[in-house]
Design an enzyme around this catalytic site. Structure first.
Site, short mmCIF file in Angstrom:
data_model
loop_
_atom_site.label_atom_id
_atom_site.label_comp_id
_atom_site.label_asym_id
_atom_site.label_seq_id
_atom_site.Cartn_x
_atom_site.Cartn_y
_atom_site.Cartn_z
N ARG A 1 24.04 79.03 10.74
CA ARG A 1 23.59 79.84 11.88
C ARG A 1 24.30 79.42 13.15
NH1 ARG A 1 22.05 83.72 14.54
NH2 ARG A 1 20.59 83.50 16.23
N THR B 1 24.46 87.66 9.56
CA THR B 1 24.61 87.34 8.13
C THR B 1 25.08 88.59 7.39
OG1 THR B 1 22.81 85.76 8.38
CG2 THR B 1 23.45 86.30 6.14
N ASP C 1 28.47 94.28 15.91
CA ASP C 1 27.34 93.34 15.92
C ASP C 1 27.20 92.79 17.33
OD1 ASP C 1 25.43 91.37 15.29
OD2 ASP C 1 26.94 89.92 14.62
N GLU D 1 18.09 86.22 15.47
CA GLU D 1 17.75 85.60 14.17
C GLU D 1 17.10 86.55 13.17
OE1 GLU D 1 16.59 81.46 14.08
OE2 GLU D 1 16.79 81.36 16.26
N GLN E 1 19.39 88.06 21.19
CA GLN E 1 18.48 87.39 22.12
C GLN E 1 18.39 88.16 23.43
OE1 GLN E 1 20.00 83.70 21.05
NE2 GLN E 1 18.08 82.95 20.23
#
Length: 352
Positions: free
Chosen positions: A176, A47, A198, A42, A202
């Site tokens: 998301r 994005t 990418d 996050e 986590q």
């Protein structure tokens, strides 16, 4: 003997062909700027990845936009679900005329059930979002896991629920979904060929990072400025910014990346700017004394990251970013490109 001679000639020719192929691959590799996106969950990597597709690859395909429709719907419903459950736990009671609306959002989720945002559901969300109890819970959202995009979806929920709704570019940037595995794109900007990778941020996803370390031209490391008062989704006892600092330390000082240019994106500047006056940065970092000045707070966080660099002569290029702002990202990536091409030319001159 002649058989042996033929074998030898054929073998030599095969070797030459292999060498030629390797040389052309090497040449191709030298022309490709490979960027690895790293950072905790996050922090904004995905994005930014979407922005690259919007800016340099004609955006999303029609079938992908349709997939995003259901992701947007579930983001809006899950955000209200998180808020109603949190309000209940914190002892905030919704107004009487909203009591009947709460049931759907607090009942247990059926695994795999599709979350559909129709007109009725949107009306419930709008009414609950205006409720003082939900607003109070939103003000305490640092106590639980709530998406940064909540306010965006709450304000647009009526439009999102229309039967003819097609996600806009902005909706796609704000929605998301957890990155699992490794995603790659390749695109050309001016004369340079870029490959961007990418990977999920986590903890459970980080074991896959090692597979992406080869032939990396540069690393863009993402850290969300706004997460200084939040805890990890995977471990509520760990502060998100402390986790980011630990991760950044491991990456920049790794032997593997001693000579790799590192670009640090201090992201979510818009959320940070809004937050800094309500939740003191000094609660997380007791050595901070800049009050609620946005500039001082940015400089302080930047210094916290940069002081971790133990590699002499290693330059770290820092940018304050807002990955949902296409104009900001276009400007920042232009400056990143120019810097990388200069660095590549420098290293090529050193090799010659």
């Amino acid at each position: 003997t002649s058989g042996k001679g033929e074998d030898y000639v054929q073998g030599a020719m095969r070797n030459r062909e292999i060498e030629k192929e390797l040389r052309s691959e090497r040449k191709e590799l030298d022309k490709t700027v490979q960027i690895l996106l790293l950072g905790a969950g996050e922090s904004g990597k995905s994005t930014f990845f979407k922005q690259m597709r919007i800016l340099y690859m004609d955006g999303m395909k029609e079938n992908e936009v349709q997939i995003y429709r259901s992701i947007v719907h579930s983001n809006a419903i899950l955000a209200m679900r998180t808020l109603t459950i949190a309000a209940e736990k914190l002892g905030f009671t919704v107004q009487e005329d909203n009591a009947a609306r709460v049931g759907y959002f607090t009942e247990p989720l059926v695994p795999g059930a599709k979350l559909t945002l129709d007109e009725k559901r949107a009306e419930d969300i709008e009414a609950l979002w205006r409720d003082p109890a939900i607003q109070k819970a939103y003000g305490e959202s640092f106590r639980f896991q709530l998406s940064d995009s909540t306010i965006y979806f709450m304000e647009h929920v009526k439009r999102l629920s229309e039967p003819s709704y097609v996600p806009t570019t902005q909706d796609i940037l704000f929605c998301r979904s957890k990155t699992v595995g490794i995603c790659e794109i390749a695109f050309d900007v001016e004369d340079a060929h870029f490959k961007m990778v990418d990977v999920g941020g986590q903890r459970s996803e980080r074991t896959k990072w090692i597979y992406c370390f080869e032939n990396v031209t540069a690393i863009i490391f993402f850290a969300a400025l706004s997460e200084y008062n939040l805890t990890l989704f995977e471990d509520p006892s760990v502060n998100r910014m402390h986790e980011s600092l630990k991760l950044f330390d491991e990456i920049i000082n790794a032997t593997w990346f001693r000579k790799t240019p590192i670009i640090l994106f201090l992201n979510k500047s818009d959320v940070f700017k809004e937050k800094i006056s309500k939740y003191p940065l000094s609660n997380t970092f007791q050595d901070y004394s800049g009050g609620d000045s946005y500039k001082d707070a940015c400089d302080f966080v930047k210094s916290k990251f940069l002081c971790l660099n133990e590699v002499p002569d290693k330059k770290i290029f820092t940018h304050i970013t807002c990955c949902t702002d296409t104009e900001n990202i276009e400007f920042v990536f232009k400056s990143v490109r120019e810097m990388l091409i200069q660095e590549l030319l420098k290293s090529m001159n050193m090799m010659n």
